[in-house]
Design an enzyme around this catalytic site. Structure first.
Site, short mmCIF file in Angstrom:
data_model
loop_
_atom_site.label_atom_id
_atom_site.label_comp_id
_atom_site.label_asym_id
_atom_site.label_seq_id
_atom_site.Cartn_x
_atom_site.Cartn_y
_atom_site.Cartn_z
N HIS A 126 0.87 -1.19 0.00
CA HIS A 126 0.00 0.00 0.00
C HIS A 126 0.91 1.24 0.00
O HIS A 126 0.92 2.01 0.95
CB HIS A 126 -0.89 0.01 1.24
CG HIS A 126 -2.02 -0.97 1.21
ND1 HIS A 126 -1.86 -2.31 1.54
CD2 HIS A 126 -3.33 -0.82 0.92
CE1 HIS A 126 -3.03 -2.93 1.45
NE2 HIS A 126 -3.95 -2.05 1.08
N TRP A 137 -4.26 6.08 -0.36
CA TRP A 137 -5.67 6.43 -0.57
C TRP A 137 -5.81 7.89 -1.02
O TRP A 137 -6.90 8.37 -1.20
CB TRP A 137 -6.48 6.20 0.70
CG TRP A 137 -6.60 4.75 1.06
CD1 TRP A 137 -7.63 3.91 0.71
CD2 TRP A 137 -5.69 3.95 1.82
NE1 TRP A 137 -7.41 2.65 1.21
CE2 TRP A 137 -6.22 2.64 1.90
CE3 TRP A 137 -4.46 4.19 2.44
CZ2 TRP A 137 -5.58 1.59 2.57
CZ3 TRP A 137 -3.83 3.15 3.10
CH2 TRP A 137 -4.37 1.88 3.17
N GLU A 187 -6.64 -4.29 -6.34
CA GLU A 187 -7.96 -3.62 -6.33
C GLU A 187 -7.99 -2.41 -7.25
O GLU A 187 -8.63 -1.40 -6.96
CB GLU A 187 -8.35 -3.23 -4.89
CG GLU A 187 -8.43 -4.41 -3.94
CD GLU A 187 -8.77 -4.04 -2.49
OE1 GLU A 187 -9.00 -2.85 -2.20
OE2 GLU A 187 -8.80 -4.96 -1.65
N TRP A 192 -10.19 3.71 -5.10
CA TRP A 192 -9.83 4.22 -3.76
C TRP A 192 -8.33 4.35 -3.57
O TRP A 192 -7.89 4.94 -2.60
CB TRP A 192 -10.45 3.38 -2.65
CG TRP A 192 -10.42 1.89 -2.88
CD1 TRP A 192 -9.43 1.04 -2.53
CD2 TRP A 192 -11.41 1.08 -3.53
NE1 TRP A 192 -9.73 -0.24 -2.91
CE2 TRP A 192 -10.95 -0.25 -3.52
CE3 TRP A 192 -12.65 1.37 -4.13
CZ2 TRP A 192 -11.68 -1.29 -4.08
CZ3 TRP A 192 -13.38 0.33 -4.69
CH2 TRP A 192 -12.89 -0.98 -4.65
N GLU A 294 -7.93 -11.65 -1.18
CA GLU A 294 -8.35 -11.06 0.11
C GLU A 294 -9.84 -11.31 0.25
O GLU A 294 -10.59 -11.11 -0.70
CB GLU A 294 -8.20 -9.52 0.13
CG GLU A 294 -6.83 -9.01 0.38
CD GLU A 294 -6.78 -7.47 0.42
OE1 GLU A 294 -7.71 -6.82 0.96
OE2 GLU A 294 -5.81 -6.92 -0.11
N HIS A 332 -11.99 -4.45 13.85
CA HIS A 332 -11.50 -4.68 12.47
C HIS A 332 -10.67 -5.96 12.48
O HIS A 332 -9.46 -5.93 12.61
CB HIS A 332 -10.66 -3.46 12.07
CG HIS A 332 -10.12 -3.50 10.66
ND1 HIS A 332 -10.92 -3.55 9.54
CD2 HIS A 332 -8.84 -3.44 10.18
CE1 HIS A 332 -10.16 -3.54 8.45
NE2 HIS A 332 -8.90 -3.48 8.81
C1 BMA Z 1 -6.90 -1.93 5.08
C2 BMA Z 1 -7.16 -1.74 6.54
C3 BMA Z 1 -6.21 -0.68 7.05
C4 BMA Z 1 -4.75 -1.09 6.74
C5 BMA Z 1 -4.60 -1.40 5.28
C6 BMA Z 1 -3.23 -1.93 4.91
O1 BMA Z 1 -7.76 -2.88 4.52
O2 BMA Z 1 -6.94 -2.95 7.23
O3 BMA Z 1 -6.39 -0.52 8.44
O4 BMA Z 1 -3.87 -0.06 7.11
O5 BMA Z 1 -5.56 -2.36 4.88
O6 BMA Z 1 -2.90 -3.08 5.64
#
Ligand code: BMA
Length: 369
Positions: A126, A137, A187, A192, A294, A332
């Site tokens: 990410h 994001w 994704e 996003w 995922e 979460h």
């Molecule tokens: C997302 C969430 C966030 C996390 C990100 C990267 O789906 O779980 O809290 O920082 O993934 O792991």
């Protein structure tokens, strides 16, 4: 004594098997020997059942963090998962920890442990927005600036080089590179992340993926199985709209989360089956692996989610693994911890002969010829 007919049959079968094996070759022409073996074994394994994976499994869980050897899946079932997900976000900043607070040093140690016990490592990234340094994001037009010839290409190249250093540092006790599955720019049919659909053309996305593969190769990275994964998709054309090509991808898959349960229970199962049927065909024809890269129901609010929803959705499809997302916080998390309302059902689920946790996967020995 063998008859002529038996001999002929033997020759036909051996040719067929060796031809089958020959098709399961990673896209990286210089892939290490163990990466080639690993890839072929993953294909064989997928004929028997699917492995269970969990993001950040060894790093933290509900009520614990940084406890060596701990795992929520192990606490519930007595076994580790078979696949372990990791994220490299913030490696590009030379940070000691990733975006979710996992130390890169520890991550590396754990990845080595996973490999030593016969498990599978898979990596996402990410990464930050290379144009403004904000998060993944922070959506904007970024991709065209970081491609070759773009005004921010140098930054992206330097970030990829840091990933290359990390991947090259993954060595087993004999000093051999550890094969891993890398799943960059996931994704991407959603909007996003800055690499999402609204922020680049299909051509730009493909180039981004291709240049990433090429750059890692040029830095001597040859221990990677490359994964392409979308979010939910309506049909094959949409799924493949941004596909970088068969020469760049070893594994295809998608991310799909179950939201709004229980109202959406049936729809989730139906949609999962539909998407698997759509891409299964493509994977088969093109000798690619297939995975649910995922998934999960946040807080696993349905006590029978595993046997009643996930298992039904996966059905008889031939997939390599299902990766469940991280147990990040009490609000979460995606796999049960002891006494969580779906823990008993999870134990039932993993008894299914097609479901592979760590112990069964270790017996398969994915790293041995
Ligand atoms: C997302 C969430 C966030 C996390 C990100 C990267 O789906 O779980 O809290 O920082 O993934 O792991």
């Amino acid at each position: 004594m063998k008859t002529n007919f038996q001999n002929l049959l033997y020759i036909i079968c051996s040719c067929w098997i060796s031809n089958l094996n020959a098709q399961y070759i990673p896209i990286d022409k210089s892939a290490t020997e163990s990466t080639k073996v690993f890839y072929k074994n993953l294909h064989k394994q997928a004929q028997k059942g699917f492995m269970i994976g969990h993001q950040d499994d060894l790093s933290y869980g509900i009520g614990w963090r940084n406890l060596d050897g701990e795992s929520d899946i192990k606490r519930v079932t007595g076994q580790y998962p078979a696949v372990f997900g990791w994220d490299l976000a913030h490696i590009e900043l030379d940070s000691a920890n990733n975006l979710d607070g996992v130390s890169f040093d520890k991550m590396k140690q754990n990845m080595k442990k996973v490999h030593a016990m016969g498990g599978v490592n898979t990596i996402t990234w990410h990464l930050r927005n290379p144009v403004n340094g904000k998060s993944a994001w922070d959506v904007d037009t970024v991709v065209k600036h970081i491609l070759k010839g773009g005004n921010k290409n140098a930054i992206y190249q330097s970030w990829m080089s840091k990933v290359a250093v990390f991947l090259n540092s993954l060595k087993d006790e004999k000093g051999n590179p550890i094969p891993v599955i890398f799943r960059p720019f996931h994704e991407h049919n959603g909007s996003w992340f800055w690499w999402g659909k609204k922020f680049c053309t299909p051509q730009e996305y493909k180039q981004l993926y291709q240049q990433t593969v090429q750059h890692l190769g040029s830095k001597g990275v040859h221990n990677v199985i490359y994964a392409y994964s979308t979010d939910n998709f309506p049909d094959e054309a949409d799924y493949l709209e941004r596909y970088p090509g068969n020469d760049f991808v070893d594994l295809i898959g998608f991310d799909t989360y179950h939201r709004n349960a229980p109202q959406s229970n049936e729809a989730f199962v139906k949609n999962l089956k539909r998407m698997l049927a759509t891409v299964e065909n493509y994977a088969e024809k093109n000798h690619k692996l297939l995975a649910i890269t995922e998934t999960g129901l946040e807080k696993v609010t349905d006590p029978n989610w595993w046997t009643n929803i996930l298992l039904k959705g996966v059905d008889n499809h031939k997939i390599s693994y299902v990766l469940l997302w991280r147990n990040g916080r009490p609000d979460h998390y995606y796999v049960p911890y002891p006494n969580q309302q779906s823990a008993e059902d999870f134990k039932e689920f993993v008894k299914n002969p097609k479901v592979f946790l760590g112990d069964k996967t270790m017996k398969e020995n994915l790293y041995k010829k």
